[in-house]
Design a protein around this motif. Structure first.
Motif, short mmCIF file in Angstrom:
data_model
loop_
_atom_site.label_atom_id
_atom_site.label_comp_id
_atom_site.label_asym_id
_atom_site.label_seq_id
_atom_site.Cartn_x
_atom_site.Cartn_y
_atom_site.Cartn_z
N MET A 238 -13.72 -3.56 13.39
CA MET A 238 -13.79 -2.56 12.35
C MET A 238 -12.42 -2.40 11.74
SD MET A 238 -15.03 1.43 12.35
CE MET A 238 -14.24 1.92 13.83
N CYS A 239 -12.39 -2.21 10.46
CA CYS A 239 -11.15 -2.03 9.72
C CYS A 239 -11.13 -0.61 9.16
CB CYS A 239 -11.09 -3.05 8.59
SG CYS A 239 -9.57 -3.00 7.64
N VAL A 240 -10.06 0.11 9.44
CA VAL A 240 -9.94 1.49 8.98
C VAL A 240 -8.90 1.56 7.87
CG1 VAL A 240 -9.29 3.82 9.67
CG2 VAL A 240 -10.58 2.38 11.24
N GLY A 241 -9.26 2.19 6.77
CA GLY A 241 -8.33 2.38 5.66
C GLY A 241 -7.36 3.51 5.98
N ILE A 242 -6.09 3.26 5.68
CA ILE A 242 -5.04 4.25 5.92
C ILE A 242 -4.49 4.70 4.57
CG2 ILE A 242 -2.80 4.67 7.03
CD1 ILE A 242 -5.05 3.95 9.01
N PRO A 243 -4.51 6.00 4.29
CA PRO A 243 -3.89 6.46 3.05
C PRO A 243 -2.38 6.34 3.15
CG PRO A 243 -4.82 8.32 4.27
CD PRO A 243 -5.12 7.09 5.04
N MET A 244 -1.78 5.72 2.14
CA MET A 244 -0.34 5.54 2.12
C MET A 244 0.20 5.93 0.74
SD MET A 244 0.22 2.15 4.41
CE MET A 244 1.82 2.72 4.99
N ARG A 245 1.39 6.49 0.75
CA ARG A 245 2.04 6.91 -0.49
C ARG A 245 3.12 5.90 -0.84
NH1 ARG A 245 3.24 13.05 -1.74
NH2 ARG A 245 3.02 12.82 -3.98
N ILE A 246 3.07 5.43 -2.07
CA ILE A 246 4.04 4.44 -2.54
C ILE A 246 5.43 5.08 -2.62
CG2 ILE A 246 4.69 2.88 -4.44
CD1 ILE A 246 2.06 2.08 -3.08
N ILE A 247 6.41 4.40 -2.02
CA ILE A 247 7.81 4.83 -2.08
C ILE A 247 8.54 4.05 -3.17
CG2 ILE A 247 10.01 4.92 -0.84
CD1 ILE A 247 8.35 5.12 1.75
N ALA A 248 8.31 2.74 -3.19
CA ALA A 248 8.95 1.87 -4.18
C ALA A 248 8.01 0.71 -4.45
CB ALA A 248 10.28 1.36 -3.65
N CYS A 249 8.02 0.24 -5.69
CA CYS A 249 7.14 -0.84 -6.09
C CYS A 249 7.96 -1.96 -6.70
CB CYS A 249 6.11 -0.32 -7.09
SG CYS A 249 4.90 -1.55 -7.61
N ASP A 250 7.63 -3.19 -6.32
CA ASP A 250 8.28 -4.38 -6.85
C ASP A 250 7.19 -5.36 -7.25
OD1 ASP A 250 10.09 -6.35 -7.55
OD2 ASP A 250 10.42 -6.99 -5.48
N ALA B 53 5.72 0.75 5.55
CA ALA B 53 5.17 -0.61 5.61
C ALA B 53 5.24 -1.24 4.23
CB ALA B 53 3.72 -0.57 6.09
N ARG B 54 5.26 -2.53 4.22
CA ARG B 54 5.20 -3.30 2.98
C ARG B 54 3.72 -3.59 2.74
NH1 ARG B 54 8.55 -3.94 -1.17
NH2 ARG B 54 8.76 -6.08 -1.85
N ILE B 55 3.22 -3.25 1.57
CA ILE B 55 1.80 -3.49 1.29
C ILE B 55 1.63 -4.29 0.00
CG2 ILE B 55 0.96 -1.47 2.56
CD1 ILE B 55 0.62 -0.04 -0.10
N ASP B 56 0.54 -5.01 -0.06
CA ASP B 56 0.19 -5.86 -1.18
C ASP B 56 -0.60 -5.04 -2.20
OD1 ASP B 56 -0.87 -7.78 -2.91
OD2 ASP B 56 -1.76 -8.99 -1.33
N LEU B 57 -0.21 -5.10 -3.46
CA LEU B 57 -0.89 -4.34 -4.52
C LEU B 57 -1.68 -5.25 -5.45
CD1 LEU B 57 1.98 -1.86 -5.53
CD2 LEU B 57 0.06 -1.44 -3.99
N SER B 58 -2.04 -6.44 -4.99
CA SER B 58 -2.75 -7.38 -5.85
C SER B 58 -4.06 -6.81 -6.39
CB SER B 58 -3.07 -8.67 -5.08
OG SER B 58 -1.90 -9.34 -4.73
N LEU B 59 -4.75 -6.01 -5.60
CA LEU B 59 -6.05 -5.48 -6.02
C LEU B 59 -5.95 -4.22 -6.87
CD1 LEU B 59 -8.05 -6.03 -2.71
CD2 LEU B 59 -8.11 -7.42 -4.80
N THR B 60 -4.85 -3.51 -6.79
CA THR B 60 -4.70 -2.27 -7.57
C THR B 60 -3.74 -2.43 -8.74
OG1 THR B 60 -2.87 -1.47 -6.21
CG2 THR B 60 -5.10 -0.83 -5.54
N ALA C 251 -3.45 -2.72 -0.41
CA ALA C 251 -4.02 -1.55 -1.07
C ALA C 251 -5.32 -1.96 -1.75
CB ALA C 251 -3.04 -0.99 -2.10
N ARG C 252 -6.39 -1.23 -1.46
CA ARG C 252 -7.69 -1.57 -2.04
C ARG C 252 -8.12 -0.59 -3.11
NH1 ARG C 252 -10.55 -4.94 1.80
NH2 ARG C 252 -8.88 -6.24 2.59
N GLU C 253 -7.53 0.62 -3.10
CA GLU C 253 -7.99 1.67 -4.01
C GLU C 253 -6.87 2.68 -4.22
OE1 GLU C 253 -11.46 5.14 -3.89
OE2 GLU C 253 -11.45 3.57 -2.37
#
Length: 106
Positions: A1-13, A26-33, A49-51
């Motif tokens: 099972m995969c659980v979504g974690i709400p995260m707040r963007i600090i910096a975007c590149d 954490a470093r997250i991928d924003l390809s979908l958003t 990030a999915r949403e």
């Protein structure tokens, strides 16, 4: 099972961002958003990030995950599910329609 974690963007590149869940960064991928400005809340699954989430929704999810962690550790959920307790459980629309039509079995 995969659980979504709400995260707040600090910096975007571009399509990568540094985000926090309030405990860790954490470093997250924003390809979908697509790129998101700092302060934006996203729902992250396995580092992606999915949403994009409204802040109130992100905080509700975070409170529910905190309450679940407390229960798993043998504690009480506190007010983590207060929004559900206020309204009580509701049936999905297709089941509510079946119930209203008098159906009692699938």
């Amino acid at each position: 099972m995969c659980v979504g974690i709400p995260m707040r963007i600090i910096a975007c590149d571009g399509i990568a961002a540094t985000a926090t869940d309030g405990r860790r960064e954490a470093r997250i991928d924003l390809s979908l958003t697509g790129p998101q400005p700092p302060g934006t809340w996203v729902l992250s699954f396995l580092g992606a990030a999915r949403e994009v989430l409204p802040e109130d929704e992100a905080l509700k999810i975070r409170a529910a995950l905190d309450g679940l962690a407390a229960v798993i550790a043998g504690g009480e959920p506190g007010d983590a599910f207060a929004d559900l307790e206020e309204t009580g459980p509701t049936l999905p629309p297709h089941l509510a329609a079946a119930k209203a039509a008098g159906k009692t079995i699938a």
